[in-house]
Write a protein that holds these residues in place. Sequence first.
Motif, PDB file in Angstrom:
ATOM      1  N   THR A 171       0.847  -1.202   0.000  1.00 41.93           N
ATOM      2  CA  THR A 171       0.000   0.000   0.000  1.00 41.93           C
ATOM      3  C   THR A 171       0.881   1.250   0.000  1.00 41.93           C
ATOM      4  O   THR A 171       1.180   1.795  -1.043  1.00 41.93           O
ATOM      5  CB  THR A 171      -0.939   0.002   1.217  1.00 41.93           C
TER       6      THR A 171
ATOM      7  N   GLU B 146       2.020   5.424   4.886  1.00 40.97           N
ATOM      8  CA  GLU B 146       1.029   6.045   5.770  1.00 40.97           C
ATOM      9  C   GLU B 146      -0.163   5.112   5.940  1.00 40.97           C
ATOM     10  O   GLU B 146      -0.822   4.750   4.971  1.00 40.97           O
ATOM     11  CB  GLU B 146       0.578   7.382   5.187  1.00 40.97           C
ATOM     12  N   ARG B 147      -0.464   4.739   7.180  1.00 40.82           N
ATOM     13  CA  ARG B 147      -1.549   3.794   7.448  1.00 40.82           C
ATOM     14  C   ARG B 147      -2.489   4.303   8.533  1.00 40.82           C
ATOM     15  O   ARG B 147      -3.081   3.519   9.258  1.00 40.82           O
ATOM     16  CB  ARG B 147      -0.980   2.422   7.833  1.00 40.82           C
TER      17      ARG B 147
ATOM     18  N   THR C  17      -0.443   7.039   1.389  1.00 39.81           N
ATOM     19  CA  THR C  17      -1.202   5.838   1.743  1.00 39.81           C
ATOM     20  C   THR C  17      -1.180   4.788   0.641  1.00 39.81           C
ATOM     21  O   THR C  17      -1.423   3.604   0.899  1.00 39.81           O
ATOM     22  CB  THR C  17      -2.671   6.180   2.051  1.00 39.81           C
TER      23      THR C  17
ATOM     24  N   HIS D 117      -8.416   2.957   6.954  1.00 32.12           N
ATOM     25  CA  HIS D 117      -7.971   4.351   7.026  1.00 32.12           C
ATOM     26  C   HIS D 117      -8.185   5.109   5.715  1.00 32.12           C
ATOM     27  O   HIS D 117      -8.267   6.336   5.705  1.00 32.12           O
ATOM     28  CB  HIS D 117      -6.487   4.414   7.414  1.00 32.12           C
ATOM     29  N   LEU D 118      -8.293   4.362   4.589  1.00 32.15           N
ATOM     30  CA  LEU D 118      -8.463   5.028   3.301  1.00 32.15           C
ATOM     31  C   LEU D 118      -9.798   5.770   3.200  1.00 32.15           C
ATOM     32  O   LEU D 118      -9.921   6.728   2.434  1.00 32.15           O
ATOM     33  CB  LEU D 118      -8.351   4.021   2.157  1.00 32.15           C
TER      34      LEU D 118
END
Length: 266
Positions: A90, A93-94, A113, A176-177
């Motif tokens: 991915t 950033e998560r 992300t 988180h997306l």
Amino acid sequence: MSPWIAALIAVFAWWFFTGAILLLVRRADAGDAVAHGRNVFLSVPLLAIGAAGVVVSSTELTVLNVYIAFLSTLLIWGWIELAFLSGVITGPERTPCPDGLTPADRFYRAWQTVSYHELLLAFALLVLVTITRGAENTFAFWTYLILFIARISAKLNLFFGVPRINTEFVPRTLEHLKSYFRTGPITLAFPIGITFLSITAACFGERLYAATLPADVIGFALLTALASLATLEHWLMVVPLPDAKLWRWMLPETTQYQDKDQTHEL
């Protein structure tokens, strides 16, 4: 073979590959902590088969090789998407997007992300360019390019804003997306994306109409259908149709997916 049959094969392949990936991801969400990573690792042979299929099919332009190129490209694309949806590839950033960021900071954070995934997609495109450059059969490259451009356009529209965003199939690893999506009026990104994809579909349709070789007829039928599906997927970000039902019926129910919004797919 009829171009109509080729187009139906393209539609079925799009539906089946999407459903298979969603099925694996949903089952992994309901499994143990390493289920997602295990799925990605165990599916590596499919990636290898896809790569080998692209190489072998590029040497000669035949109907069989066109189908091999098309399906092999979907295997490559499907593995990369599985790795993304599984949270394996991915970005650094998560965490959810904090409030109060400037547009530039929000865009940079959103890029963080998904950056590894986007770089992998670009690397795979470069590999396909290398394999098919000067080859007899270049349909693998064009198949991947359609998917690549459509996915970038879709992600930009999800970021800038569209009326309908479906979070029903967002896996646990990518929760988180959702904070980076924006539900609202369309922006300039939508007409640019939809126009480009519509012109692409029309161009491949024109090549299909002018084609005389059986392999070209099948190849351009596949590309026209795929570009048309990409265009349709963009319209589904605006038009209120229950597109998620195409796959929901074949997926196992888990508590995570109950009582979710019924809007548009990833």
